[in-house]
Design an enzyme around this catalytic site. Structure first.
Site, PDB file in Angstrom:
ATOM      1  N   GLU A 185      51.643  34.565  42.671  1.00  0.00           N
ATOM      2  CA  GLU A 185      50.619  34.159  43.652  1.00  0.00           C
ATOM      3  C   GLU A 185      51.164  33.069  44.588  1.00  0.00           C
ATOM      4  O   GLU A 185      50.499  32.055  44.848  1.00  0.00           O
ATOM      5  CB  GLU A 185      49.367  33.638  42.924  1.00  0.00           C
ATOM      6  CG  GLU A 185      48.594  34.691  42.188  1.00  0.00           C
ATOM      7  CD  GLU A 185      47.183  34.211  41.850  1.00  0.00           C
ATOM      8  OE1 GLU A 185      47.022  33.047  41.443  1.00  0.00           O
ATOM      9  OE2 GLU A 185      46.232  35.009  41.973  1.00  0.00           O
ATOM     10  N   GLU A 263      46.351  42.016  38.194  1.00  0.00           N
ATOM     11  CA  GLU A 263      45.545  41.177  37.298  1.00  0.00           C
ATOM     12  C   GLU A 263      44.086  41.527  37.511  1.00  0.00           C
ATOM     13  O   GLU A 263      43.414  40.969  38.376  1.00  0.00           O
ATOM     14  CB  GLU A 263      45.776  39.685  37.560  1.00  0.00           C
ATOM     15  CG  GLU A 263      47.150  39.185  37.231  1.00  0.00           C
ATOM     16  CD  GLU A 263      47.282  37.693  37.434  1.00  0.00           C
ATOM     17  OE1 GLU A 263      46.246  36.989  37.379  1.00  0.00           O
ATOM     18  OE2 GLU A 263      48.413  37.219  37.676  1.00  0.00           O
TER      19      GLU A 263
END
Ligand SMILES: CCCCNC(=S)N1C[C@H](O)[C@@H](O)[C@@H](O)[C@H]1CO
Length: 649
Positions: A185, A263
């Site tokens: 991320e 995710e």
């Protein structure tokens, strides 16, 4: 340990079958951009994966958890590699026991699970400092997660050790790793340093070759800074998010190729002092089914959460410092204790509509055990063990030094000074600039005065004679794992102020508490002096034996306030009964000795010991207690199961 090879075959069959079996030189996992899909050995492939973190599960339980994932219908397992778990000091590496990464890869192979591996260097994951080693902060000006030469030098050194270990395990080399994530991320991080990301991508290519699929994962808002040419972009989002919108945004970065949610949140993390997080089965299954219908590949985060043993939890900062709890149950399909939940069966049912599920039942929940109440006895006050806890003696400095400056990464450090004048009226003790990182237990001449806490208003007043000893025990509650715009140093970051006087001339005692507890096991070597200090953080312990085989159990600490627990020398983690939401700590059966052998439990209670210093082992977890209440379970006469909890306060 080499990757698992196909079973040996009678020599006459071998020539024939080798034409059929994919060999290392024909094994492949690639993106088919023409048809928006993956190809595994040339055939269309979609992964339905789950996250399990080997570093949150004792090694002896890895096979059990991976089997349950496979039996749930998953065909892949996704996991991070925490740099700080494997390089405790610069140039010192640990891949043994529960850190044996290749053993975990092999267990995944035995469970017939492909691997999606995420080696960082930053991993977030609610893990201490997002997986980065605290010793990086011995250079206080270092700019983490950027092209800062000091940071890149440490990253290169680490990856030159780690990545060659992974090379034989790459799918096309005969292993089970089908893809590898670069960073984590990155688009959510303030730096947005493309030089850094290009450096990582180059390093991964240099050490892993050109064939392995490298990818990135970002939230929808992070794709801009997190994506990079040559790395396959994927997203993460949960059941409450708008899948259509997010996948449409992803298509701006990956116009062709399979849609991937790396995710998909099956639950969520817990913070001390906040309610236990849950995600409904219906929302989670509905979202999964919608993605599978689209042909997307999905990884469910977490499929099994496990536990933040020891000091390994991370923290977030949302207006204030929020440490993550010891339990990483995550309301995941497989519970913290490894038991299949209704959410697992519901997800398994969805998966079965899209791909074959292994035949046969899931293993049943593990046997659970109740024990107690057990009464603990006082071993001594923390301050009376300084000679053992800090054998090299204190470090002297005019101003207080951080944990990192004295090379103490985790746990506790004692800061000591002496009052230079008598304080006869109650006078406030405070630390400027929110400089308590993270909790401070204050004693004057050994008498406990109260607690100072990061981000909290300080209301601690004290008196003392000239020459009185002022002791401040600092607890590191775990370094920020997300959203940290600056490095999360620990300790007293500023000199405390008593009234208007900044206190100087400090002694710092880095405390090796775990070494003391291990040294004590099985029996403490006590001296009467250890019982002298009148109050303050205190060690309590007892021994106990389990007559039969025993089982998994959940340590319940009614009336205790906050501290650390060790069982047979193993650091089980933090408890914070006063705050909740978890009131119990998961105790895996393999930590215990059975058939009458002696077990030992040691607590370091930091604040208040209950009138009755008792603990219990329950056969079920309490993860969502309402705050500021404590319960006690009494064994009902007719059964061995606990009656309903009785509220104590
Ligand atoms: C409160 C925000 C925490 C940030 N983390 C987020 S969004 N997540 C994405 C992150 O990549 C993963 O490691 C986990 O940390 C996950 C939360 O469980």
């Amino acid at each position: 340990m080499a990757p698992k090879k196909p079973p040996c075959l009678p020599s006459l069959l071998l020539p024939l079958l080798t034409l059929l079996l994919p060999q290392a030189d024909t094994r492949s996992f690639i993106v088919d951009r023409e048809n928006d899909r993956f190809l595994l050995d040339g055939a269309p492939f979609r992964f339905v994966s789950g996250s399990l973190h080997y570093f949150r599960v004792p090694r002896v339980l890895w096979a059990d958890r991976l089997l349950k994932m496979r039996m749930s219908g998953l065909n892949a397992v996704q996991f991070y590699v925490p740099w700080n778990y494997h390089e405790p000091e610069p140039g010192v590496y640990n891949f043994n026991g529960s850190r044996d990464l290749t053993a975990f890869l092999n267990e995944a192979s035995i469970a017939d699970l492909l691997v999606i591996l995420r080696p960082g260097p930053y991993i977030c994951a609610e893990w201490e400092m997002g997986g980065l080693p605290a010793w990086l902060l011995q250079k206080p000006e270092i700019q983490l997660r950027t092209s800062d030469p000091d940071f890149l030098a440490a990253v290169d050194s680490w990856f030159k050790v780690l990545l060659p270990k992974l090379y034989p395990w790459l799918y096309h080399n005969g292993g089970n790793i089908i893809s590898i994530q670069v960073e984590n991320e990155y688009g959510s991080y303030k730096a947005c340093d493309f030089t850094y990301m290009r450096h990582l991508a180059g390093l991964f290519r240099a050490l892993l070759g050109d064939r392995i699929l490298l990818f990135t994962t970002d939230g929808p808002e992070g794709l801009k800074c997190g994506s990079l040419q040559g790395l396959y972009s994927t997203v993460d989002f949960g059941p409450a998010d708008n899948m259509t919108e997010i996948f449409a945004l992803l298509r701006k970065y990956e116009p062709h190729g399979p849609l991937v949610n790396s995710e998909y949140y099956t639950g969520w993390l817990d913070y001390w002092g906040q309610n236990h997080s849950t995600r409904s089965i219906s929302a989670v299954t509905k979202g999964l089914e919608a993605m599978l219908k689209l042909g997307a590949s999905v990884n469910m985060y977490m499929f099994h959460g496990g536990t933040n043993f020891g000091y390994w939890n991370g923290a977030d900062e949302k207006g204030r410092f929020l440490p993550i709890t010891t339990s990483y149950d995550y309301d995941a399909p497989i519970s913290e204790a490894g038991d299949p939940t209704p959410k697992l069966f519901a997800l398994r049912n969805v998966i079965s509509k899209f791909q074959e599920i292994p035949l046969g039942p899931l293993p049943p929940p593990s046997p659970k055990m109740m024990l107690g109440p057990l009464t603990l006895h006082l071993d001594g006050y923390l301050l009376s063990f300084l000679d053992i806890l800090c054998p090299h003696g204190p470090i002297r400095s005019i101003l207080p030094m951080t944990f990192e400056a004295v090379k103490q990464d985790h746990g506790f450090m004692l800061y000591r000074t002496y009052l230079t004048h008598t304080v006869s009226e109650p006078t406030q003790l405070w630390v400027p600039n929110n400089g308590v990182h993270d909790r401070a237990y204050v004693m004057v001449d050994g008498v406990f005065q109260g607690v100072l806490e990061r981000n909290m208003k300080h209301q601690l007043f004290l008196i003392g004679k000239m020459g009185a000893k002022l002791d401040i025990l600092l607890e590191n509650m775990g370094r920020l794992s997300f959203g940290s715009n600056s490095s999360d140093f620990k300790g007293l970051l500023e000199p405390p102020v008593l009234g208007q006087t900044a206190l100087t001339q400090w002694l710092m005692f880095p405390l090796k508490v775990d070494k003391l507890v291990k040294w004590w096991f099985p029996l403490p070597l006590l001296r009467s002096s250890h019982l002298q200090a009148p109050s303050g953080p205190t060690f309590y312990s007892t021994t106990f034996s389990i007559l039969g085989e025993g089982g998994d159990t959940f340590l319940f600490l009614p009336g205790w306030t906050k501290g650390q627990v060790w069982i047979n020398g193993f650091n089980l983690g933090r408890y914070w009964t006063r705050q909740g939401p978890q009131q119990t700590l998961y105790v895996p059966r393999p930590l215990l000795f059975s058939r009458g052998a002696l077990n030992k439990i040691t607590l370091l209670e930091l604040e208040n010991v209950p009138p009755e210093p008792q603990i219990q082992f329950l056969d079920r977890p309490i993860l969502n207690s309402t705050l500021h209440k404590t319960y006690i379970y009494s064994l009902s006469a007719d059964t061995q199961s606990p009656s309903e909890p009785m509220e104590l306060s």
